[in-house]
Motif scaffolding. Sequence first.
Motif, PDB file in Angstrom:
ATOM      1  N   PRO A 241      50.816  69.172  74.682  1.00  0.00           N
ATOM      2  CA  PRO A 241      52.252  68.927  74.515  1.00  0.00           C
ATOM      3  C   PRO A 241      53.073  70.014  75.187  1.00  0.00           C
ATOM      4  O   PRO A 241      52.655  71.176  75.255  1.00  0.00           O
ATOM      5  CB  PRO A 241      52.443  68.937  72.999  1.00  0.00           C
ATOM      6  N   PHE A 242      54.252  69.620  75.684  1.00  0.00           N
ATOM      7  CA  PHE A 242      55.115  70.567  76.387  1.00  0.00           C
ATOM      8  C   PHE A 242      55.661  71.633  75.446  1.00  0.00           C
ATOM      9  O   PHE A 242      55.848  72.781  75.838  1.00  0.00           O
ATOM     10  CB  PHE A 242      56.263  69.804  77.055  1.00  0.00           C
ATOM     11  N   VAL A 243      55.928  71.248  74.200  1.00  0.00           N
ATOM     12  CA  VAL A 243      56.447  72.196  73.206  1.00  0.00           C
ATOM     13  C   VAL A 243      55.595  72.101  71.947  1.00  0.00           C
ATOM     14  O   VAL A 243      54.960  71.076  71.675  1.00  0.00           O
ATOM     15  CB  VAL A 243      57.930  71.911  72.866  1.00  0.00           C
ATOM     16  N   GLU A 244      55.587  73.156  71.155  1.00  0.00           N
ATOM     17  CA  GLU A 244      54.840  73.177  69.910  1.00  0.00           C
ATOM     18  C   GLU A 244      55.613  72.523  68.779  1.00  0.00           C
ATOM     19  O   GLU A 244      55.052  72.137  67.765  1.00  0.00           O
ATOM     20  CB  GLU A 244      54.488  74.625  69.540  1.00  0.00           C
TER      21      GLU A 244
ATOM     22  N   ILE B 139      60.549  63.971  74.248  1.00  0.00           N
ATOM     23  CA  ILE B 139      59.674  62.953  73.664  1.00  0.00           C
ATOM     24  C   ILE B 139      59.204  62.019  74.769  1.00  0.00           C
ATOM     25  O   ILE B 139      59.992  61.543  75.586  1.00  0.00           O
ATOM     26  CB  ILE B 139      60.406  62.149  72.573  1.00  0.00           C
ATOM     27  N   PHE B 140      57.912  61.741  74.771  1.00  0.00           N
ATOM     28  CA  PHE B 140      57.304  60.923  75.823  1.00  0.00           C
ATOM     29  C   PHE B 140      57.201  59.450  75.433  1.00  0.00           C
ATOM     30  O   PHE B 140      57.453  58.569  76.253  1.00  0.00           O
ATOM     31  CB  PHE B 140      55.905  61.472  76.133  1.00  0.00           C
ATOM     32  N   ARG B 141      56.866  59.166  74.148  1.00  0.00           N
ATOM     33  CA  ARG B 141      56.537  57.791  73.776  1.00  0.00           C
ATOM     34  C   ARG B 141      57.083  57.453  72.394  1.00  0.00           C
ATOM     35  O   ARG B 141      57.053  58.270  71.470  1.00  0.00           O
ATOM     36  CB  ARG B 141      55.017  57.615  73.770  1.00  0.00           C
ATOM     37  N   PHE B 142      57.632  56.220  72.276  1.00  0.00           N
ATOM     38  CA  PHE B 142      58.009  55.643  70.986  1.00  0.00           C
ATOM     39  C   PHE B 142      57.078  54.461  70.706  1.00  0.00           C
ATOM     40  O   PHE B 142      56.782  53.676  71.616  1.00  0.00           O
ATOM     41  CB  PHE B 142      59.440  55.103  70.980  1.00  0.00           C
TER      42      PHE B 142
ATOM     43  N   GLU C  35      66.417  67.325  88.716  1.00  0.00           N
ATOM     44  CA  GLU C  35      66.973  68.039  87.574  1.00  0.00           C
ATOM     45  C   GLU C  35      66.540  67.449  86.242  1.00  0.00           C
ATOM     46  O   GLU C  35      66.729  68.071  85.190  1.00  0.00           O
ATOM     47  CB  GLU C  35      68.503  68.065  87.652  1.00  0.00           C
ATOM     48  N   ASN C  36      65.957  66.239  86.260  1.00  0.00           N
ATOM     49  CA  ASN C  36      65.486  65.613  85.027  1.00  0.00           C
ATOM     50  C   ASN C  36      63.992  65.830  84.863  1.00  0.00           C
ATOM     51  O   ASN C  36      63.239  65.758  85.838  1.00  0.00           O
ATOM     52  CB  ASN C  36      65.788  64.115  85.037  1.00  0.00           C
ATOM     53  N   PRO C  37      63.525  66.070  83.634  1.00  0.00           N
ATOM     54  CA  PRO C  37      62.093  66.319  83.419  1.00  0.00           C
ATOM     55  C   PRO C  37      61.283  65.033  83.503  1.00  0.00           C
ATOM     56  O   PRO C  37      61.774  63.933  83.219  1.00  0.00           O
ATOM     57  CB  PRO C  37      62.056  66.906  82.000  1.00  0.00           C
TER      58      PRO C  37
ATOM     59  N   ALA D 174      55.492  60.587  70.419  1.00  0.00           N
ATOM     60  CA  ALA D 174      54.624  61.628  70.973  1.00  0.00           C
ATOM     61  C   ALA D 174      55.454  62.584  71.802  1.00  0.00           C
ATOM     62  O   ALA D 174      56.330  62.162  72.572  1.00  0.00           O
ATOM     63  CB  ALA D 174      53.521  61.008  71.831  1.00  0.00           C
ATOM     64  N   VAL D 175      55.184  63.873  71.632  1.00  0.00           N
ATOM     65  CA  VAL D 175      55.889  64.900  72.390  1.00  0.00           C
ATOM     66  C   VAL D 175      55.477  64.826  73.857  1.00  0.00           C
ATOM     67  O   VAL D 175      54.331  64.497  74.193  1.00  0.00           O
ATOM     68  CB  VAL D 175      55.580  66.287  71.812  1.00  0.00           C
ATOM     69  N   ALA D 176      56.422  65.099  74.750  1.00  0.00           N
ATOM     70  CA  ALA D 176      56.150  65.052  76.188  1.00  0.00           C
ATOM     71  C   ALA D 176      55.045  66.035  76.561  1.00  0.00           C
ATOM     72  O   ALA D 176      54.925  67.116  75.960  1.00  0.00           O
ATOM     73  CB  ALA D 176      57.421  65.370  76.966  1.00  0.00           C
ATOM     74  N   PRO D 177      54.229  65.695  77.558  1.00  0.00           N
ATOM     75  CA  PRO D 177      53.125  66.576  77.954  1.00  0.00           C
ATOM     76  C   PRO D 177      53.598  67.710  78.858  1.00  0.00           C
ATOM     77  O   PRO D 177      54.698  67.680  79.403  1.00  0.00           O
ATOM     78  CB  PRO D 177      52.213  65.625  78.734  1.00  0.00           C
ATOM     79  N   VAL D 178      52.741  68.692  78.991  1.00  0.00           N
ATOM     80  CA  VAL D 178      52.982  69.757  79.955  1.00  0.00           C
ATOM     81  C   VAL D 178      53.049  69.133  81.347  1.00  0.00           C
ATOM     82  O   VAL D 178      52.361  68.147  81.644  1.00  0.00           O
ATOM     83  CB  VAL D 178      51.864  70.810  79.885  1.00  0.00           C
TER      84      VAL D 178
END
Length: 624
Positions: free
Chosen positions: A334-337, A356-359, A431-433, A481-485
């Motif tokens: 995950p990108f953040v803890e 957030i990556f996935r709903f 500029e967007n992740p 799910a939290v966005a990945p690195v």
Amino acid sequence: MGSTFSGIELGKRSIMANTDAITTAGHNISNANTEGYSRQRVQIKEFSPLYNPDLTRPERPGMIGQGVDVQSINRIRDELLDKRIVAQSNQEGYWQTRSDYYMMLEQIYNEPDDISIRSNMDKFWESWQELSIHPESQAARQAVVTRAETLTDSIKQRWESLKGIGDLIDGDIEATVRQVNSYSEQIADLNAQIVRSKAMGDNPNDLLDRRDLLVDKLADLINITADSRDSDEFMVHVDGKVLVQGGIARKFELAPRNDDTGYSKIIWEDTGSDASFSGGKLGALVELRDVDVRSEIQQLNTMTMNFADLVNDVHRNAVGANKVTGLDFFVQHPFVENANGNFDRNNDGEFDTSYIFRFTGTNALDKEQQVGLQGVMTLSGPSGDVQIEYFPTDTVETVIARINDSNSEVKAYLDRNNHLVLKATTSQAMENPDFVIRHVEDSGYFLSGYSGILAGNGEENAYDFAQVDSVNALVDGAQFAVAPVINPSAYIQVNDEIKNDVMSVAAGFIDPSGNANTGDGRAAIEIASIRNSNVMVGSMKTFDDYFADTVTNVGLKGEQAETQLLSQATIMEDLLNLRDSISGVNIDEELAEIMKFQHGYNAAARFITVWDSMLDTIINRLGV
């Protein structure tokens, strides 16, 4: 009246004029192979006559000539042709650069069949098929793990190769910026020297040649336009902005870019504003790094992220031979803890964004059922939000297809439990992740009460990532799910727990009674079926589509670059040959010039000898 000694002066002028003409021809021959040199010609005119019409003169018709004079020494150039060459140079430089680097990209995708990603992925799916036939086999599980490791290694290798080309281009950009600055400074310095020379009445031909050569070299690097060569304040523009004005040269510099690539952007040194280039080598390099290579890496990341996510989705719900369940087959970082994906994006010490990556919705849907609802979904897109309408007669499958066919950067599908899943894709804007859902909104109830993702409808219940705890906009029980690195293709690997105990590889599901059947291979079959299912998130529907499209895309763009380069090189060759025919030095022609003026010199010397004899007669013999 005429002077007795005027003939000596007349002959002297002739000798000097012929000497200058012979010297100029010799100068041309000496520089026949000098890059950028233009042949020069002496402009000769008659010297002012002894008597002018408005002055007192003898009562006889005509004027007494006083010989010849060198008016100037000029270089032979076609200014319109020079401008055409400058305009053409940036196109040749642009396509030459793209052709060179696409040759490198093609080499990455021209992998031998037995070690390519596609071949290794085919073996990976085959190992799961084998496990579905022999779900109790430890050897079959070992084959799954070993082939998965081989596959992840090949994915990492491709990422490293693409990243290596990106780094190479970035270094080339840095060197090219220094070269552009150097040429600009040299042009400005020559401008100052040329102005001083012209102010003294001279023709600084060699300085003008050097400046024109630098302009040609600069035009190969960036798309420039140049003023008339004879302008008192020579100027060079790039994309409508002044680069060189007289003796002043503006510079470019590199500045850190606000993204995760580690690359720099090009800015104007004096204003700090972003610099853009639509052609030339530098324009091609920036486009290759920020568009082409970035797109290839993003596609690889998209394939990798969704490949791992889909395999994990089945595997964590299945059970291994050692009765272990809930394990991800591939590791995801995950990108953040923070559990809610909160992140301090502006580095002020406080959370301000949700990554957030996935709903995943709470309600099971039937893809063939009509939704019976009407509304407009608003999802984040490449530049601004994208609106997607749905109607009561639309089926769930139709609405999902409409989402995926839009240009939004959020895609949808039904998971194995028929729950609606929304996933973020890579971002077109730097500029967007990547892999971050930025906005989800529904004016109706498809995303709220129907699928169970949003807590409510309307703008007031929209999900927007630009705030802390954005997941509070989701309905209770909705999974996320939290966005990945960044760059999951760089770190994908098999879970260590599975590598340490291959019996943890899940082949079946727990039955309704809570037992795990040793001969159950349903999970292995489901994972193997991912290969040809329409599960890819993005413009490509299956994993096979990814491999076909990426290879085809690189091949076609490489072919385009090569074709355009051949076309532009042919045009440029014709222009340069035409300029050489006008400005180039022809040795035979110069030798003919030397012989012509040598005869003139000899005749002038003979004339002086005759005049000297006449003077000797007058001075020493007259009256004797």
